[in-house]
Enzyme design. Structure first.
Site, PDB file in Angstrom:
ATOM      1  N   GLU A   7       0.780  -1.273   0.013  1.00 14.98           N
ATOM      2  CA  GLU A   7      -0.076   0.047  -0.038  1.00 14.98           C
ATOM      3  C   GLU A   7       0.982   1.251   0.114  1.00 14.98           C
ATOM      4  OE1 GLU A   7      -2.707  -0.585   3.451  1.00 14.98           O
ATOM      5  OE2 GLU A   7      -3.493  -2.373   2.369  1.00 14.98           O
TER       6      GLU A   7
ATOM      7  N   GLU B 178      -6.578  -9.717  -2.567  1.00 13.37           N
ATOM      8  CA  GLU B 178      -7.373  -9.909  -1.201  1.00 13.37           C
ATOM      9  C   GLU B 178      -8.881  -9.623  -1.368  1.00 13.37           C
ATOM     10  OE1 GLU B 178      -5.500  -6.990   1.631  1.00 13.37           O
ATOM     11  OE2 GLU B 178      -3.453  -7.238   0.788  1.00 13.37           O
TER      12      GLU B 178
HETATM   13  O1  G3I Z   1      -2.175  -9.894  17.722  1.00 14.24           O
HETATM   14  C1  G3I Z   1      -2.895  -9.154  18.675  1.00 14.24           C
HETATM   15  C2  G3I Z   1      -3.566  -9.948  19.662  1.00 14.24           C
HETATM   16  O2  G3I Z   1      -2.424 -10.092  20.528  1.00 14.24           O
HETATM   17  C3  G3I Z   1      -4.732  -9.222  20.435  1.00 14.24           C
HETATM   18  O3  G3I Z   1      -5.407  -9.977  21.707  1.00 14.24           O
HETATM   19  C4  G3I Z   1      -5.688  -8.702  19.532  1.00 14.24           C
HETATM   20  C5  G3I Z   1      -6.593  -7.865  20.166  1.00 14.24           C
HETATM   21  O4  G3I Z   1      -7.587  -7.298  19.031  1.00 14.24           O
HETATM   22  O5  G3I Z   1      -5.288  -7.934  18.551  1.00 14.24           O
HETATM   23  C6  G3I Z   1      -4.474  -8.718  17.660  1.00 14.24           C
HETATM   24  O6  G3I Z   1      -3.962  -7.990  16.535  1.00 14.24           O
HETATM   25  C7  G3I Z   1      -4.811  -7.711  15.696  1.00 14.24           C
HETATM   26  C8  G3I Z   1      -4.475  -8.558  14.200  1.00 14.24           C
HETATM   27  O7  G3I Z   1      -5.149  -8.023  13.139  1.00 14.24           O
HETATM   28  C9  G3I Z   1      -3.985 -10.095  14.230  1.00 14.24           C
HETATM   29  O8  G3I Z   1      -5.476 -10.652  14.555  1.00 14.24           O
HETATM   30  C10 G3I Z   1      -5.032  -6.084  15.376  1.00 14.24           C
HETATM   31  O9  G3I Z   1      -5.790  -5.656  16.523  1.00 14.24           O
HETATM   32  C11 G3I Z   1      -5.639  -5.943  14.150  1.00 14.24           C
HETATM   33  O10 G3I Z   1      -5.735  -4.711  13.710  1.00 14.24           O
HETATM   34  C12 G3I Z   1      -5.215  -6.752  12.963  1.00 14.24           C
HETATM   35  O11 G3I Z   1      -5.874  -6.570  11.925  1.00 14.24           O
HETATM   36  C13 G3I Z   1      -5.492  -6.981  10.596  1.00 14.24           C
HETATM   37  C14 G3I Z   1      -5.074  -5.911   9.705  1.00 14.24           C
HETATM   38  O12 G3I Z   1      -4.565  -6.089   8.159  1.00 14.24           O
HETATM   39  C15 G3I Z   1      -4.145  -4.588  10.308  1.00 14.24           C
HETATM   40  O13 G3I Z   1      -3.980  -3.614   9.595  1.00 14.24           O
HETATM   41  C16 G3I Z   1      -6.489  -7.917   9.737  1.00 14.24           C
HETATM   42  O14 G3I Z   1      -6.569  -9.041  10.717  1.00 14.24           O
HETATM   43  C17 G3I Z   1      -5.934  -8.270   8.353  1.00 14.24           C
HETATM   44  O15 G3I Z   1      -6.799  -8.854   7.738  1.00 14.24           O
HETATM   45  C18 G3I Z   1      -5.418  -6.897   7.581  1.00 14.24           C
HETATM   46  O16 G3I Z   1      -5.031  -7.288   6.400  1.00 14.24           O
HETATM   47  C19 G3I Z   1      -4.883  -6.084   5.648  1.00 14.24           C
HETATM   48  C20 G3I Z   1      -3.801  -6.355   4.468  1.00 14.24           C
HETATM   49  O17 G3I Z   1      -2.693  -6.895   5.291  1.00 14.24           O
HETATM   50  C21 G3I Z   1      -3.415  -5.406   3.645  1.00 14.24           C
HETATM   51  N1  G3I Z   1      -4.653  -4.914   2.858  1.00 14.24           N
HETATM   52  C22 G3I Z   1      -5.642  -4.514   3.741  1.00 14.24           C
HETATM   53  C23 G3I Z   1      -6.036  -5.824   4.681  1.00 14.24           C
HETATM   54  C24 G3I Z   1      -7.279  -5.641   5.384  1.00 14.24           C
HETATM   55  O18 G3I Z   1      -7.198  -4.501   6.341  1.00 14.24           O
END
Ligand code: G3I
Length: 350
Positions: free
Chosen positions: A132, A247
């Protein structure tokens, strides 16, 4: 879907969520992993291979989840997309711009790319080197004006940082196809034009860049005219890069009608996009961001109970799944992308 995609020389895949990946690693085969291996021939970690997840401290890594996914892919003769090298999100907690000088941040970037390349360079089909990087507001004044997003990497490495880090990634993983992956560029528009200008410029200077990833998150009820998708992809393919959909998901909450009708509209959106992409020579990869509604980032993001993926919460196929199969069937022999080889040594390594 996998068999149909194999026949078309297409890679079809999805992101693998962290929790079921952990379960596969602990407990061996699960219903989730069985569907994964049956339906797809390329996979990506949804989170487990991001810098912040891999890093345990400066220069220190925990590769265990990533290794499990690479080993799974190899056992099941699947390709891997490595997501991602450098992003402005999900960074290590120890990486703090106020504490590191620019030259230190540059060294951190280079070392990280080298570490990833050393471990997985010869096992990844492709690599989203910078995720991105394109500005959301390329035509408006402010920090994000111009084609590139204002990020820690750009501030440290300078305006030409994409070229720099692509050279580093290529050194680290000479066989991997290097991808520039972004969202909001699926059809023509200001951001797409900015992406096009960046890709064109990098290629003109022989920077190693082999594919453009179009994320295709359709979360706001948008329905694309398929011919607009084909035309956009063709414009990029004409530059000589592979086209990847990286995605895709399609939210049903913004649609009208009852659930059945929304699921039909969703199926049509998936069918339209895949069929439109299959018209483009050089379209080689189609991936969704997850495959089951049980593990999808969409409900958290949209804050409503959505169902954006082709399989339901119980891993059963939805109309969208059958629509994707139809698009693959209809493409038949007409789709002749670059031949995509699958790994031939399913025995696993190290
Ligand atoms: O790992 C922590 C965990 O320890 C904690 O207990 C939990 C509490 O909410 O959070 C966990 O982290 C989360 C992580 O995903 C793993 O599950 C984060 O809060 C959460 O923000 C994170 O979201 C991810 C996001 O990227 C981050 O920006 C999404 O799962 C993931 O699907 C998303 O993927 C992105 C691609 O990489 C790039 N393109 C867009 C796409 C969707 O946003």
């Amino acid at each position: 879907m996998r068999e149909l995609a194999d026949k078309n020389g297409l890679l079809i895949g999805c992101a693998v969520a962290t929790d079921p990946l952990g379960a596969m690693m602990r407990d061996g085969p699960t219903p989730y992993s069985t569907v994964l291996a049956e339906q797809f021939n390329i996979i990506t970690a949804e989170n487990a291979t991001k810098f912040g997840h891999l890093s345990t401290g400066p220069g220190a890594y925990d590769w265990s989840l990533a290794d499990a996914l690479f080993d799974f892919a190899q056992r099941h003769r699947m390709q891997m997309r490595f997501h991602t090298g450098l992003w402005h999100n999900q960074l290590p907690t120890w990486l703090d711009e106020s504490k590191h000088r620019s030259n230190e941040i540059a060294a951190i970037a280079r070392d990280h790319l080298a570490a990833v390349g050393r471990r997985y360079g010869d096992r990844m089909y492709c690599w989203d080197v910078v995720n991105e990087p394109i500005s959301d507001k390329p035509d408006q004044p402010g920090a994000d004006s111009g084609p590139l997003r204002d990020t820690i990497w750009k501030r440290a490495l300078g305006d030409d940082y994409l070229a720099t880090v692509h050279h580093w990634a290529h050194e680290a993983a000479p066989h991997a196809k290097l991808v520039l992956n972004d969202y909001g560029t699926d059809i023509a528009g200001a951001k797409t034009d900015a992406l096009y200008a960046v890709v064109n410029d990098l290629l003109a200077r022989s920077v190693p860049l082999h594919a453009v990833g179009f994320q295709m998150h359709l979360l706001h009820g948008q329905r694309y005219d398929p011919s607009a998708v084909t035309a956009n992809f063709q414009r990029f393919a004409d530059l000589g890069v592979e086209i990847h959909i990286t995605e895709m998901d399609v939210a049903i909450a913004p649609m009208s009608g009852d659930r059945q009708s929304r699921l039909k509209q969703q199926a049509q959106a998936y069918r339209d996009v895949l069929a439109a992409a299959m018209k483009v020579k050089g379209f080689t990869v189609f991936q969704t961001w997850g495959f089951t509604d049980r593990h999808s980032w969409v409900p958290k993001f949209t804050k409503c109970d959505d169902a954006a993926l082709p399989l339901d919460e119980n891993l059963l196929p939805k109309p969208a799944y059958f629509a994707l199969r139809e698009a693959l069937q209809q493409a038949g022999q007409s789709h002749m992308p670059f031949p995509v080889p699958l790994p031939s040594d399913p025995g696993g390594r190290g």
